[in-house]
Scaffold this motif. Structure first.
Motif, PDB file in Angstrom:
ATOM      1  N   THR A   6       0.772  -1.066   0.003  1.00  0.00           N
ATOM      2  CA  THR A   6       0.190   0.017   0.118  1.00  0.00           C
ATOM      3  C   THR A   6       1.083   1.156   0.115  1.00  0.00           C
ATOM      4  N   PHE A   7       0.355   2.248  -0.596  1.00  0.00           N
ATOM      5  CA  PHE A   7       1.002   3.418  -0.372  1.00  0.00           C
ATOM      6  C   PHE A   7       0.157   4.706   0.327  1.00  0.00           C
ATOM      7  N   SER A   8       0.708   5.666   0.569  1.00  0.00           N
ATOM      8  CA  SER A   8       0.078   6.760   1.549  1.00  0.00           C
ATOM      9  C   SER A   8      -0.744   7.780   0.602  1.00  0.00           C
ATOM     10  N   GLY A   9      -0.462   7.785  -0.582  1.00  0.00           N
ATOM     11  CA  GLY A   9      -0.942   8.907  -1.479  1.00  0.00           C
ATOM     12  C   GLY A   9      -0.523  10.320  -1.140  1.00  0.00           C
ATOM     13  N   ARG A  10       0.535  10.467  -0.349  1.00  0.00           N
ATOM     14  CA  ARG A  10       1.056  11.890  -0.041  1.00  0.00           C
ATOM     15  C   ARG A  10       1.449  12.552  -1.677  1.00  0.00           C
ATOM     16  N   GLY A  11       1.512  11.690  -2.469  1.00  0.00           N
ATOM     17  CA  GLY A  11       1.849  12.732  -3.687  1.00  0.00           C
ATOM     18  C   GLY A  11       0.809  13.446  -4.198  1.00  0.00           C
ATOM     19  N   SER A  12      -0.714  13.232  -3.711  1.00  0.00           N
ATOM     20  CA  SER A  12      -1.766  14.103  -4.104  1.00  0.00           C
ATOM     21  C   SER A  12      -1.709  15.424  -3.525  1.00  0.00           C
ATOM     22  N   GLU A  13      -0.831  15.626  -2.447  1.00  0.00           N
ATOM     23  CA  GLU A  13      -0.358  16.933  -1.952  1.00  0.00           C
ATOM     24  C   GLU A  13       0.163  17.960  -3.281  1.00  0.00           C
ATOM     25  N   PHE A  14       0.856  17.312  -3.917  1.00  0.00           N
ATOM     26  CA  PHE A  14       1.640  18.136  -4.735  1.00  0.00           C
ATOM     27  C   PHE A  14       1.130  18.195  -6.331  1.00  0.00           C
ATOM     28  N   VAL A  15      -0.174  18.199  -6.517  1.00  0.00           N
ATOM     29  CA  VAL A  15      -0.698  18.068  -7.895  1.00  0.00           C
ATOM     30  C   VAL A  15      -0.897  19.365  -8.604  1.00  0.00           C
ATOM     31  N   THR A  16      -0.673  20.657  -7.938  1.00  0.00           N
ATOM     32  CA  THR A  16      -0.958  21.885  -8.534  1.00  0.00           C
ATOM     33  C   THR A  16       0.233  22.327  -9.453  1.00  0.00           C
ATOM     34  N   GLU A  17      -0.039  22.457 -10.555  1.00  0.00           N
ATOM     35  CA  GLU A  17       0.685  22.811 -11.784  1.00  0.00           C
ATOM     36  C   GLU A  17       0.645  24.188 -11.855  1.00  0.00           C
ATOM     37  N   ALA A  18       1.963  24.758 -11.599  1.00  0.00           N
ATOM     38  CA  ALA A  18       2.256  26.168 -11.455  1.00  0.00           C
ATOM     39  C   ALA A  18       3.784  26.423 -11.679  1.00  0.00           C
ATOM     40  N   GLY A  19       4.245  27.791 -11.983  1.00  0.00           N
ATOM     41  CA  GLY A  19       5.600  27.632 -12.092  1.00  0.00           C
ATOM     42  C   GLY A  19       6.161  28.477 -10.685  1.00  0.00           C
ATOM     43  N   PHE A  20       7.441  29.016 -10.990  1.00  0.00           N
ATOM     44  CA  PHE A  20       8.266  29.585  -9.914  1.00  0.00           C
ATOM     45  C   PHE A  20       9.155  30.692 -10.599  1.00  0.00           C
ATOM     46  N   SER A  21       9.758  31.533  -9.634  1.00  0.00           N
ATOM     47  CA  SER A  21      10.430  32.511 -10.149  1.00  0.00           C
ATOM     48  C   SER A  21      11.942  32.936  -9.613  1.00  0.00           C
ATOM     49  N   SER A  22      12.075  32.477  -8.717  1.00  0.00           N
ATOM     50  CA  SER A  22      13.202  32.835  -8.095  1.00  0.00           C
ATOM     51  C   SER A  22      14.419  31.957  -8.463  1.00  0.00           C
ATOM     52  N   ARG A  23      14.322  31.116  -9.104  1.00  0.00           N
ATOM     53  CA  ARG A  23      15.394  30.098  -9.626  1.00  0.00           C
ATOM     54  C   ARG A  23      14.905  29.473 -10.920  1.00  0.00           C
ATOM     55  N   ILE A  24      15.984  29.116 -11.818  1.00  0.00           N
ATOM     56  CA  ILE A  24      15.906  28.551 -13.066  1.00  0.00           C
ATOM     57  C   ILE A  24      16.186  27.072 -12.804  1.00  0.00           C
ATOM     58  N   ALA A  25      15.201  26.285 -13.167  1.00  0.00           N
ATOM     59  CA  ALA A  25      15.204  24.694 -12.806  1.00  0.00           C
ATOM     60  C   ALA A  25      15.012  23.907 -14.099  1.00  0.00           C
ATOM     61  N   TYR A  26      15.841  23.339 -14.541  1.00  0.00           N
ATOM     62  CA  TYR A  26      15.738  22.521 -15.732  1.00  0.00           C
ATOM     63  C   TYR A  26      15.620  20.924 -15.255  1.00  0.00           C
ATOM     64  N   ALA A  27      14.923  20.180 -15.648  1.00  0.00           N
ATOM     65  CA  ALA A  27      14.710  18.831 -15.285  1.00  0.00           C
ATOM     66  C   ALA A  27      15.385  18.118 -16.530  1.00  0.00           C
ATOM     67  N   ALA A  28      16.189  17.280 -16.358  1.00  0.00           N
ATOM     68  CA  ALA A  28      16.889  16.187 -17.581  1.00  0.00           C
ATOM     69  C   ALA A  28      15.852  15.227 -17.549  1.00  0.00           C
ATOM     70  N   ALA A  29      15.128  15.041 -18.748  1.00  0.00           N
ATOM     71  CA  ALA A  29      14.170  14.015 -18.932  1.00  0.00           C
ATOM     72  C   ALA A  29      14.833  12.864 -19.417  1.00  0.00           C
ATOM     73  N   PRO A  30      14.136  11.594 -19.042  1.00  0.00           N
ATOM     74  CA  PRO A  30      14.263  10.388 -19.689  1.00  0.00           C
ATOM     75  C   PRO A  30      13.527  10.188 -20.963  1.00  0.00           C
ATOM     76  N   VAL A  31      13.742   8.968 -21.560  1.00  0.00           N
ATOM     77  CA  VAL A  31      12.863   8.806 -22.784  1.00  0.00           C
ATOM     78  C   VAL A  31      12.292   7.428 -22.607  1.00  0.00           C
ATOM     79  N   THR A  32      11.114   7.411 -23.332  1.00  0.00           N
ATOM     80  CA  THR A  32      10.314   5.991 -22.936  1.00  0.00           C
ATOM     81  C   THR A  32      10.451   5.311 -24.296  1.00  0.00           C
ATOM     82  N   ALA A  33      10.640   4.040 -23.947  1.00  0.00           N
ATOM     83  CA  ALA A  33      10.857   3.084 -25.304  1.00  0.00           C
ATOM     84  C   ALA A  33       9.887   2.747 -25.696  1.00  0.00           C
ATOM     85  N   ASP A  34       9.911   2.313 -27.049  1.00  0.00           N
ATOM     86  CA  ASP A  34       8.815   1.413 -27.743  1.00  0.00           C
ATOM     87  C   ASP A  34       8.851   0.103 -27.307  1.00  0.00           C
ATOM     88  N   GLN A  35       7.954  -0.327 -26.349  1.00  0.00           N
ATOM     89  CA  GLN A  35       7.912  -1.808 -25.763  1.00  0.00           C
ATOM     90  C   GLN A  35       7.775  -2.755 -26.862  1.00  0.00           C
TER      91      GLN A  35
END
Length: 363
Positions: free
Chosen positions: A3-32
Motif C-alpha cells: 500500500t502507499f500513502s497517497g501523499r503525492g496528491s498533495e503536490f498536484v498543483t501545476e504552476a511555475g516559480f520565479s526565484s530560480r531557473i530549474a531544468y529537469a533532465a528528462a528520460p525517454v520512453t522506449a517503444d515496448q
C-alpha cells in the motif's frame, strides 16, 4: 500487502516559480514493441516521451533534452537523439536546452579535428531545432586531449560558432568513468568561461561535491550562472547562502517535479521552512536513486515514472531496465512514497504488486 500513502496528491498543483531557473533532465520512453536490446538502434514511444516533457513544463521546469538522463552514450544513438531534440523543441511550451556531444563518432580513438567537427555538427542541429545548446563532456575528447590547450581550442571554437549563450556541462566520473580528469582542472574551464563570458549562460556541475561547486560558483564572472547537477546536495545549493545560490539542471527533477515545484514556489514566497520540509523529504530518495554505480540511475527514474503513471511499461532502450537489482528498486518504492511523488496510490500499488510477482518478491 503493498500500500502507499497517497501523499503525492498533495503536490498536484501545476504552476511555475520565479526565484530560480530549474531544468529537469528528462528520460525517454522506449517503444515496448521494438527490439530495444543492447546494441540495437533506439526505438522510442514518441507520444509517451513527449507527454512527459509537457508534464515537466506544466510544473514550471525547463526541459534539459538529450542529456545523460535520456541515455546519451548508453543506448540512445545519435539518429534518435537528433529526432528527439527536433520533436521536443517543436512542442516546447516552456524553456528547453539540449545536449551537444560527439556521440555520432564511433567508439574508440578520434582526432581533435574529428571531435571538433562532430561537436560543430551537433551544435548546428540543436540551434536549427530552436533549443539552447548544452555543450556536454565528450568521451572522445577526454581520451584524445593531450593537455589543457586542446580543451581551450575545441571549446573556444564552439563558443565562437554558437549563435548565442550556451550552457557548459561538467559530468563527473561517478556518472561516467570515461570522463575522469575532464578539463584538466577547475582553472581550465574558468579560463574558457572568462575568455567568452558573452557566450556562456552558465555551467552545470555534476561532481557530487558541494564545496567544490560553491567554490566554482564564487569564481564565475558576473552574469554567468551555476546550474547545480548535484543530485545529493541540491536542496542547500539551490537555497543558497550569503555567498549566493545555484540554479539547477538535475536528473532527479525528472521524478520529483511536483514536490520540487511546490518547494520552489515556497522559496519564491520566502517560506524557507516549507521549502526545507518538502525538499529534505526527497533527499533519501535521490541519494538511493543515484547510489553507486551512479550511471545506472536512469533505470530507477524509469521505474519510478512507471509507478507514478507516466508510462505503461518498464522497457528501456538498450535493455537498461536490467541496470538495478530488485532489492534496490524495492527500497526505491518506499522512498518514493515518503517523498510524495506517487499521486495515485492505488495505481502505484497495483503496479508494485504486479512487479513484485514477476521478480519473485511477492511472498
Amino acid at each position: 500487502m503493498i500500500t502507499f500513502s497517497g501523499r503525492g496528491s498533495e503536490f498536484v498543483t501545476e504552476a511555475g516559480f520565479s526565484s530560480r531557473i530549474a531544468y529537469a533532465a528528462a528520460p525517454v520512453t522506449a517503444d515496448q514493441h521494438a527490439e530495444n536490446i543492447p546494441g540495437a538502434p533506439a526505438a522510442l514511444d514518441w507520444d509517451a516521451t513527449l507527454r512527459f516533457r509537457h508534464h515537466l513544463w506544466s510544473y514550471g521546469f525547463g526541459v534539459a533534452e538529450a542529456m545523460d538522463t535520456a541515455q546519451r552514450g548508453a543506448g540512445l544513438d545519435y539518429a534518435a537523439t537528433r529526432e528527439l531534440i527536433r520533436r521536443s523543441a517543436a512542442e516546447a511550451t516552456g524553456p528547453i536546452v539540449a545536449g551537444v556531444a560527439t556521440d555520432q563518432l564511433p567508439p574508440g580513438p578520434a582526432t581533435i579535428d574529428d571531435i571538433r567537427k562532430a561537436y560543430a555538427e551537433q551544435l548546428a542541429d540543436v540551434q536549427e531545432a530552436g533549443a539552447q545548446p548544452v555543450l556536454m563532456c565528450s568521451r572522445h575528447l577526454a581520451a584524445a586531449a593531450r593537455d589543457a590547450d586542446d580543451y581551450r581550442q575545441v571549446y573556444g571554437e564552439l563558443l565562437t560558432q554558437a549563435d548565442g549563450p550556451v550552457l557548459l556541462h561538467w559530468l563527473g566520473e561517478a556518472f561516467d568513468p570515461l570522463l575522469a580528469g575532464y578539463w584538466g582542472g577547475d582553472d581550465v574551464v574558468l579560463d574558457i568561461i572568462r575568455s567568452h563570458p558573452d557566450k556562456v549562460d552558465g555551467i552545470k556541475m555534476s561532481l557530487l561535491d558541494a564545496s567544490r561547486e560553491i567554490s566554482m560558483r564564487q569564481s564565475l564572472p558576473p552574469g554567468v550562472r551555476m546550474y547545480t547537477g548535484d543530485d545529493f546536495n541540491y536542496p542547500t545549493l539551490i537555497k543558497g547562502d550569503a555567498s549566493g545560490y545555484s540554479d539547477a539542471l538535475l536528473g532527479v527533477f525528472a521524478v520529483i517535479a511536483p514536490p520540487a515545484g511546490a518547494a520552489l514556489r515556497a522559496l519564491d514566497a520566502g517560506d524557507i521552512s516549507t521549502y526545507d520540509r518538502i525538499m529534505d523529504a526527497t533527499v533519501p530518495l535521490a541519494r538511493h536513486l543515484f547510489a553507486a554505480p551512479t550511471y545506472h540511475y536512469k533505470t530507477g527514474i524509469v521505474f519510478l515514472n512507471w509507478l507514478a503513471g507516466h508510462q505503461d511499461h518498464l522497457t528501456m532502450v538498450a535493455g537498461a531496465q536490467a541496470g538495478r537489482s530488485p532489492s534496490h528498486l524495492l527500497t526505491l518504492m518506499r522512498l518514493a512514497d515518503e517523498a510524495g511523488i506517487l499521486p495515485d496510490a492505488d495505481l502505484a500499488a497495483a503496479r508494485a504488486r504486479a512487479w513484485l510477482t514477476t521478480v519473485g518478491l511477492d511472498k
